[in-house]
Design an enzyme around this catalytic site. Structure first.
Site, mmCIF file in Angstrom:
data_model
loop_
_atom_site.group_PDB
_atom_site.id
_atom_site.type_symbol
_atom_site.label_atom_id
_atom_site.label_comp_id
_atom_site.label_asym_id
_atom_site.label_seq_id
_atom_site.Cartn_x
_atom_site.Cartn_y
_atom_site.Cartn_z
ATOM 1 N N CYS A 3 78.724 15.451 118.412
ATOM 2 C CA CYS A 3 79.025 16.404 119.479
ATOM 3 C C CYS A 3 78.877 17.813 118.906
ATOM 4 O O CYS A 3 79.241 18.064 117.760
ATOM 5 C CB CYS A 3 80.420 16.281 120.075
ATOM 6 S SG CYS A 3 80.717 14.726 120.910
ATOM 7 N N LYS A 17 73.148 13.215 113.966
ATOM 8 C CA LYS A 17 72.889 13.648 112.594
ATOM 9 C C LYS A 17 74.175 13.839 111.814
ATOM 10 O O LYS A 17 74.239 13.565 110.631
ATOM 11 C CB LYS A 17 72.097 14.950 112.619
ATOM 12 C CG LYS A 17 71.758 15.424 111.232
ATOM 13 C CD LYS A 17 70.339 15.857 111.131
ATOM 14 C CE LYS A 17 69.889 15.991 109.707
ATOM 15 N NZ LYS A 17 69.448 14.721 109.139
ATOM 16 N N GLU A 76 65.617 3.265 112.143
ATOM 17 C CA GLU A 76 66.323 4.287 112.926
ATOM 18 C C GLU A 76 65.411 5.039 113.873
ATOM 19 O O GLU A 76 65.837 5.441 114.939
ATOM 20 C CB GLU A 76 67.169 5.227 112.044
ATOM 21 C CG GLU A 76 66.455 6.100 111.068
ATOM 22 C CD GLU A 76 67.405 6.885 110.156
ATOM 23 O OE1 GLU A 76 68.592 7.026 110.461
ATOM 24 O OE2 GLU A 76 66.932 7.367 109.114
ATOM 25 N N GLU A 80 65.899 2.703 101.705
ATOM 26 C CA GLU A 80 65.688 3.932 102.464
ATOM 27 C C GLU A 80 64.465 3.801 103.387
ATOM 28 O O GLU A 80 64.495 4.238 104.541
ATOM 29 C CB GLU A 80 65.543 5.115 101.489
ATOM 30 C CG GLU A 80 65.234 6.458 102.112
ATOM 31 C CD GLU A 80 66.272 6.958 103.118
ATOM 32 O OE1 GLU A 80 67.341 6.355 103.261
ATOM 33 O OE2 GLU A 80 65.968 7.957 103.796
ATOM 34 N N HIS A 82 65.758 -15.511 97.768
ATOM 35 C CA HIS A 82 67.080 -16.052 98.144
ATOM 36 C C HIS A 82 67.354 -15.879 99.639
ATOM 37 O O HIS A 82 68.504 -15.840 100.059
ATOM 38 C CB HIS A 82 68.170 -15.381 97.310
ATOM 39 C CG HIS A 82 68.021 -15.651 95.850
ATOM 40 N ND1 HIS A 82 68.229 -16.890 95.294
ATOM 41 C CD2 HIS A 82 67.630 -14.850 94.825
ATOM 42 C CE1 HIS A 82 68.002 -16.845 93.992
ATOM 43 N NE2 HIS A 82 67.635 -15.615 93.682
ATOM 44 N N TRP A 132 77.959 13.174 121.930
ATOM 45 C CA TRP A 132 77.647 11.847 121.392
ATOM 46 C C TRP A 132 78.840 10.995 121.791
ATOM 47 O O TRP A 132 79.948 11.194 121.296
ATOM 48 C CB TRP A 132 77.491 11.915 119.877
ATOM 49 C CG TRP A 132 77.037 10.627 119.272
ATOM 50 C CD1 TRP A 132 75.750 10.191 119.155
ATOM 51 C CD2 TRP A 132 77.847 9.603 118.691
ATOM 52 N NE1 TRP A 132 75.723 8.962 118.547
ATOM 53 C CE2 TRP A 132 76.990 8.577 118.249
ATOM 54 C CE3 TRP A 132 79.226 9.444 118.511
ATOM 55 C CZ2 TRP A 132 77.455 7.417 117.633
ATOM 56 C CZ3 TRP A 132 79.690 8.284 117.898
ATOM 57 C CH2 TRP A 132 78.799 7.287 117.462
ATOM 58 N N ASN A 137 84.896 18.498 119.958
ATOM 59 C CA ASN A 137 84.158 17.634 119.032
ATOM 60 C C ASN A 137 85.196 16.947 118.147
ATOM 61 O O ASN A 137 85.999 17.619 117.511
ATOM 62 C CB ASN A 137 83.198 18.494 118.198
ATOM 63 C CG ASN A 137 82.682 17.787 116.946
ATOM 64 O OD1 ASN A 137 82.471 18.422 115.922
ATOM 65 N ND2 ASN A 137 82.489 16.494 117.017
ATOM 66 N N GLY A 138 85.172 15.609 118.136
ATOM 67 C CA GLY A 138 86.143 14.890 117.302
ATOM 68 C C GLY A 138 86.663 13.680 118.041
ATOM 69 O O GLY A 138 86.093 13.261 119.050
ATOM 70 N N LYS A 194 64.636 4.185 107.416
ATOM 71 C CA LYS A 194 63.801 5.140 108.156
ATOM 72 C C LYS A 194 63.093 4.446 109.306
ATOM 73 O O LYS A 194 63.055 4.951 110.420
ATOM 74 C CB LYS A 194 62.733 5.786 107.265
ATOM 75 C CG LYS A 194 63.161 6.817 106.258
ATOM 76 C CD LYS A 194 63.578 8.147 106.829
ATOM 77 C CE LYS A 194 65.014 8.168 107.212
ATOM 78 N NZ LYS A 194 66.060 8.447 106.327
ATOM 79 N N ARG A 216 73.283 16.842 117.062
ATOM 80 C CA ARG A 216 74.625 16.276 116.863
ATOM 81 C C ARG A 216 74.988 15.244 117.929
ATOM 82 O O ARG A 216 76.038 14.612 117.855
ATOM 83 C CB ARG A 216 75.676 17.386 116.872
ATOM 84 C CG ARG A 216 75.460 18.428 115.796
ATOM 85 C CD ARG A 216 76.479 19.532 115.910
ATOM 86 N NE ARG A 216 77.803 19.079 115.583
ATOM 87 C CZ ARG A 216 78.324 19.079 114.371
ATOM 88 N NH1 ARG A 216 77.634 19.526 113.358
ATOM 89 N NH2 ARG A 216 79.547 18.642 114.164
HETATM 90 C C1 G6P Z 1 73.974 9.966 109.831
HETATM 91 C C2 G6P Z 1 72.589 10.581 109.733
HETATM 92 C C3 G6P Z 1 71.939 10.169 108.414
HETATM 93 C C4 G6P Z 1 72.816 10.533 107.245
HETATM 94 C C5 G6P Z 1 74.234 9.982 107.398
HETATM 95 C C6 G6P Z 1 75.170 10.576 106.366
HETATM 96 O O1 G6P Z 1 73.872 8.595 109.959
HETATM 97 O O2 G6P Z 1 71.789 10.177 110.826
HETATM 98 O O3 G6P Z 1 70.682 10.824 108.293
HETATM 99 O O4 G6P Z 1 72.247 10.044 106.071
HETATM 100 O O5 G6P Z 1 74.763 10.316 108.681
HETATM 101 O O6 G6P Z 1 75.298 11.935 106.631
HETATM 102 P P1 G6P Z 1 75.575 13.058 105.565
HETATM 103 O O7 G6P Z 1 75.486 14.342 106.353
HETATM 104 O O8 G6P Z 1 76.965 12.823 105.036
HETATM 105 O O9 G6P Z 1 74.541 12.979 104.516
#
Ligand code: G6P
Length: 612
Positions: free
Chosen positions: A2, A607, A492, A485, A508, A73, A99-100, A489, A27
């Site tokens: 948010c 994010k 997501e 990673e 396994h 969000w 926000n929260g 990617k 956000r």
């Molecule tokens: C969310 C974002 C990711 C990020 C993660 C941790 O899931 O979409 O891209 O890696 O949060 O966030 P931070 O800001 O703590 O790296």
């Protein structure tokens, strides 16, 4: 998650709020809304992105000079028009954005309902606006006092901004565990979840601290008090951010721009810290506390998402180079499992945003247990950066695409520098190897540039596998976290199910999934395990899997086994993640674009995850 934005001053509020919300959309983008004062408070809110709000709010009074805005969000209640913020009190006097998460909202709501309050939405936020109204009516307090008294009854996380119909020359804000920045202009104030909506108006900001309440007035006055009613002097900061950093600069998506920025952001991360000619690495934050850090019995990395993956690479680096035992923890698990943490541990928090709720909470726990906290953070002035004992910024600049790219390589660069400093101090690697690693590290930005030049070829491979339903990513050693990673990617942003695995673990379980429909992306650059990876590839080929191999330039053996090959320049093994992750970022990006996905704003994600 948010985003909130607010304005009071001489200018038209509407365009400032809308533009600010677009900057904060990363956000959350389930709904957006604004409230502006124009004789009375007018609220416009709409499910969907800020664009939908703009189309809906055509009638919004454009000459109003005070207002609040929100991009959501969803946590409590579906993402619809009713649950969208702002929320208004029963008597219509006050309107609020939040926000929260309010953890005791159900209790508060039940008590307020007994007093006759009627709720329209399913949100926890609406409880706040009714609670403030209740205090205001009961005690006849000015808004800022009512906010202070009300927030003392709240359990949870909040950043709020409140607009009062009876006093439309001021805004009242409060925060606890969710960020809030106040931009200070000439007779005007900008309030926002981060500095991105503020930067084009002023560089002078105040970061509100936990349990502080701020009142900003059109007259240019600002007052900050703690929730315990103590007046606080505002600490003024100057922002070091340029507006171009927040724009796409000709790229179709922020993610692609951020992938292409990596030669520069990695170089920026090393600037003034790595000197290959003179043979040293220096990190200010580390130097100041080096004795305690070197004496640490163990490092515990606390992080989430992509930052957790860079933490795993940190484990390989610290153990391999500096011989320091490391545990890498999901912050959300660490905080709830009664962990053994002592004053002999150093807890390293890795976070792009510096606001991730679980990471923050894990740090607070570690602090209570006496551990030293070191932060590796991108967002300057963020909550994590401010609660750590020491730390280093990665200097990647604002990352706006929800899928993290340049922050990941920044974090890995920083962890590499840290490991090198510690290895040198502890004498755990030879002088010549140390020098070799620094010289190679200094070359990484150029080598990343070289990988980017293979983009067309990667795009072609993307077109060949874009319709897959599943994908498997394999790597060993330093490249195992890169496999994780790469899979993250892909899932997501393209919504293709993907898993990352240590190559040898494939037998396994995941091997059962392999058939001709299954692309298997193998990171095969490790010199130390080359033959073993070649065998893993044979195992995939024997089951008719389609192999895409990331190999070192000049490779001849694995290149012949694979269906598709992506080359990266040669480097020292501990540095390979900085190169091998780049083609995986590009592959996911192109697949997502080809599948028509919104790369920068994938569904259901945000994010900055400021809720548990
Ligand atoms: C969310 C974002 C990711 C990020 C993660 C941790 O899931 O979409 O891209 O890696 O949060 O966030 P931070 O800001 O703590 O790296």
């Amino acid at each position: 998650m948010c985003g909130i934005v607010a304005y009071v001053g001489p200018k038209q509020a509407y365009p400032i709020l809308i533009k600010g919300l677009k900057r904060l959309e990363y956000r959350g983008y389930d709904s957006a809304g604004i409230a502006i004062f124009n004789g009375g408070i007018k609220v416009f809110k709409k499910k969907g992105k800020v664009q939908a709000l703009e189309a809906f709010a055509q009638e919004a009074p454009k000459d109003s000079t005070i207002g609040i805005g929100h991009t959501r969000w969803a946590t409590h209640g579906a993402p619809d028009d009713i649950n969208a913020h702002p929320h208004t009190s029963g008597n219509g006097r006050i309107t609020l954005v939040h926000n929260g998460i309010i953890e005791n909202y159900a209790l508060l709501k039940a008590a307020l309902e007994k007093e006759g309050h009627i709720f329209k939405s399913e949100t926890d936020t609406e409880v706040l606006v009714h609670l403030i109204e209740e205090v205001q009516n009961r005690d006849g307090l000015p808004l800022e006092e009512a906010v202070r008294v009300a927030m003392a009854r709240v359990v949870g996380a909040y950043a709020i901004v409140v607009l009062d119909r009876e006093d439309p020359d001021k805004l009242v804000a409060a925060r606890k565990a969710s960020p809030l920045v106040i931009g200070v202009g000439e007779g005007e104030f900008f309030l926002a979840s981060d500095a991105t909506p503020i930067i084009e108006h002023t560089k002078t900001v105040v970061y509100l601290n936990d349990e502080e309440i701020a009142v900003v007035r059109r007259s240019g006055q600002m007052q900050i008090k703690t929730i315990d009613n103590e007046v606080q002097a505002p600490h003024i900061h100057e922002l070091d951010m340029k507006i171009e950093m927040l724009e796409k600069g000709g790229f179709d998506f922020f993610m692609l721009k951020e992938i292409y920025e990596q030669p520069v952001t990695i170089a920026d991360c090393m600037r003034g810290r790595v000197n290959a000619e003179e043979g040293f690495v220096r990190l200010g934050g580390l130097e100041d506390h080096i004795n305690r850090i070197i004496r640490a019995k163990r490092f515990i990395v606390a992080a989430c998402g992509t930052s957790w993956h860079s933490g795993l690479i940190g484990e390989y680096l610290f153990e391999d180079l500096a011989r320091i035992p490391v545990e890498v923890e999901y912050a959300s698990e660490l905080r709830y499992r009664n962990p053994i943490i002592t004053e002999k541990d150093v807890v390293i928090a890795i976070s792009q945003s510096g606001e991730t709720a679980d990471t923050l909470a894990a740090l607070e726990l570690a602090k209570e247990k006496g551990a030293m906290i070191y932060g590796i953070v991108n967002a300057v002035g963020s909550s994590i950066a401010r609660i750590t004992d020491a730390g280093s910024y990665i200097h990647a600049g604002p990352e706006i695409g929800v899928a993290s790219t340049k922050a990941f390589t920044g974090q890995v660069t920083l962890l590499t520098m840290m490991a090198l400093v510690l290895a040198e101090r502890k004498g755990t690697i030879s002088k010549s190897y140390f020098q070799q690693l620094i010289s190679e590290l200094a070359l990484i930005p150029k080598k990343v540039q070289k990988v980017l030049e293979y983009d067309e070829q990667i795009k072609y491979i993307a077109s060949e596998i874009k319709d897959s339903h599943n994908a498997l990513y394999l790597g060993r050693g330093y490249n195992f976290p890169v496999a994780l990673e790469g899979a993250l990617k892909l899932k997501e942003i393209s919504y293709i199910h993907a898993e990352g695995y240590p190559a040898a673990e494939m037998k396994h379980g995941p091997i059962a999934l392999i058939d001709e429909q299954m692309p298997v992306i193998v990171i095969a650059t490790n010199k130390s395990a080359y033959d073993k990876i070649a065998s893993n590839i044979q195992e995939v080929k024997a089951r008719k899997g389609m192999v895409i191999a990331v190999v070192t330039e000049g490779d001849s053996v694995i290149s012949k086994m694979a269906d598709y090959v992506i080359q990266i320049p040669d480097t020292e093994e501990p540095l390979t993640p900085l190169l091998s992750v780049i083609p995986l970022q590009l592959l996911s990006y192109h697949i997502a674009v080809m599948r028509g996905c919104n790369v920068d704003q994938p569904r259901n994600l945000a994010k900055s995850v400021t809720v548990e």
